[in-house]
Write a protein that holds these residues in place. Structure first.
Motif, short mmCIF file in Angstrom:
data_model
loop_
_atom_site.label_atom_id
_atom_site.label_comp_id
_atom_site.label_asym_id
_atom_site.label_seq_id
_atom_site.Cartn_x
_atom_site.Cartn_y
_atom_site.Cartn_z
N TYR A 145 0.82 -1.23 -0.06
CA TYR A 145 0.09 -0.04 0.12
C TYR A 145 0.74 1.26 -0.01
O TYR A 145 0.53 2.02 -0.56
CB TYR A 145 -0.94 0.23 1.14
CG TYR A 145 -1.83 -1.20 1.39
CD1 TYR A 145 -2.15 -1.67 -0.06
CD2 TYR A 145 -2.11 -1.69 2.43
CE1 TYR A 145 -3.33 -2.82 0.10
CE2 TYR A 145 -2.99 -2.73 2.29
CZ TYR A 145 -3.44 -3.38 1.26
OH TYR A 145 -4.30 -4.35 1.18
N LYS A 146 1.97 1.31 0.64
CA LYS A 146 2.74 2.58 0.66
C LYS A 146 3.52 2.78 -0.60
O LYS A 146 3.58 3.77 -1.01
CB LYS A 146 3.81 2.30 2.02
CG LYS A 146 3.43 2.51 3.41
CD LYS A 146 4.41 2.50 4.22
CE LYS A 146 3.79 3.05 5.58
NZ LYS A 146 4.88 3.30 6.62
N LEU B 150 0.75 4.26 -2.54
CA LEU B 150 0.31 5.41 -2.36
C LEU B 150 1.58 6.38 -2.95
O LEU B 150 1.21 7.50 -3.24
CB LEU B 150 0.16 5.43 -0.85
CG LEU B 150 -1.10 5.10 -0.34
CD1 LEU B 150 -1.08 5.03 1.09
CD2 LEU B 150 -2.32 5.86 -0.95
N ASP B 151 2.55 5.95 -2.75
CA ASP B 151 3.83 6.93 -3.50
C ASP B 151 3.36 7.07 -4.91
O ASP B 151 3.83 8.01 -5.29
CB ASP B 151 4.98 6.16 -3.26
CG ASP B 151 5.71 6.25 -1.72
OD1 ASP B 151 5.03 7.01 -1.03
OD2 ASP B 151 6.66 5.53 -1.59
N VAL C 49 0.55 6.81 -6.32
CA VAL C 49 -0.49 7.78 -6.70
C VAL C 49 -0.13 9.33 -6.40
O VAL C 49 -0.60 10.17 -7.14
CB VAL C 49 -1.66 7.38 -5.48
CG1 VAL C 49 -2.55 8.51 -5.43
CG2 VAL C 49 -2.21 6.22 -6.02
N LYS C 50 0.82 9.52 -5.68
CA LYS C 50 1.14 10.90 -5.23
C LYS C 50 1.99 11.44 -6.34
O LYS C 50 2.04 12.73 -6.84
CB LYS C 50 2.03 10.91 -3.85
CG LYS C 50 1.12 10.79 -2.75
CD LYS C 50 1.81 10.70 -1.50
CE LYS C 50 1.01 10.29 -0.29
NZ LYS C 50 1.89 9.87 0.95
#
Length: 173
Positions: A134-135, A138-139, A141-142
């Protein structure tokens, strides 16, 4: 678990997920597999084609169909950018070949060109945790401007299952 007639629960284990579902687009999906066949589930999810339509001699479309196909239409083709993330080796089920053929611009996996920044494990589990997956997602996605399709495959609870992975804790089993 709330829809299983044979199971009585003292509280809703999915209360947070239910609250997210009430405020976003959500729904139900039928799965023709449970507890295995990850590559087949990926194939069906990304292409929209059920593997039950194939001959019984086709055990895994990722290795037996996709590499020999001239064209395979997938959901990520509807996006300008797409990334596949799998916190494990990229060679299993020919994912390196499949994701490229499916049109993913990036495939992040252990030892790949696009590196996984986060690499955490829980207890003695040999696989990277869901938090890791997930991290890294998320990286990505950002970093993405104007949206991106991300195909995320996790490993934390992958077979073979060993109670000792989590230091004899029932929390993750």
């Amino acid at each position: 678990p709330n829809r299983l007639k044979e199971v009585e629960l003292s509280q809703n284990p999915l209360s947070y997920i239910d609250s997210v579902k009430r405020n976003t687009t959500s729904g139900l999906m039928i799965s023709s597999g449970l507890g295995g066949g990850t590559a087949n589930m990926e194939y069906m999810t990304l292409t929209g084609l059920p593997v039950s339509n194939f001959s019984p001699t086709i055990a895994t479309p990722y290795t037996q169909v996709v590499p020999n196909s001239n064209q395979t239409l997938t959901i990520n083709n509807y996006f300008k950018k797409s990334t596949a993330i799998h916190p494990y080796r990229g060679s299993f089920y020919s994912r390196e070949v499949v994701y490229k053929k499916f049109g993913f611009q990036k495939f992040m996996y252990l030892g790949g060109k696009y590196k996984l920044k986060h690499k955490m494990k829980i207890g003695t589990n040999p696989y990277l945790s869901d938090e890791t997956a997930y991290k890294n997602a998320l990286d990505q996605v950002k970093k993405a401007n104007n949206g991106e399709f991300i195909n995320l495959v996790t490993m934390q609870n992958h077979f073979p299952y060993d109670r000792n992975y989590y230091n004899n804790s029932d929390k993750y089993t």
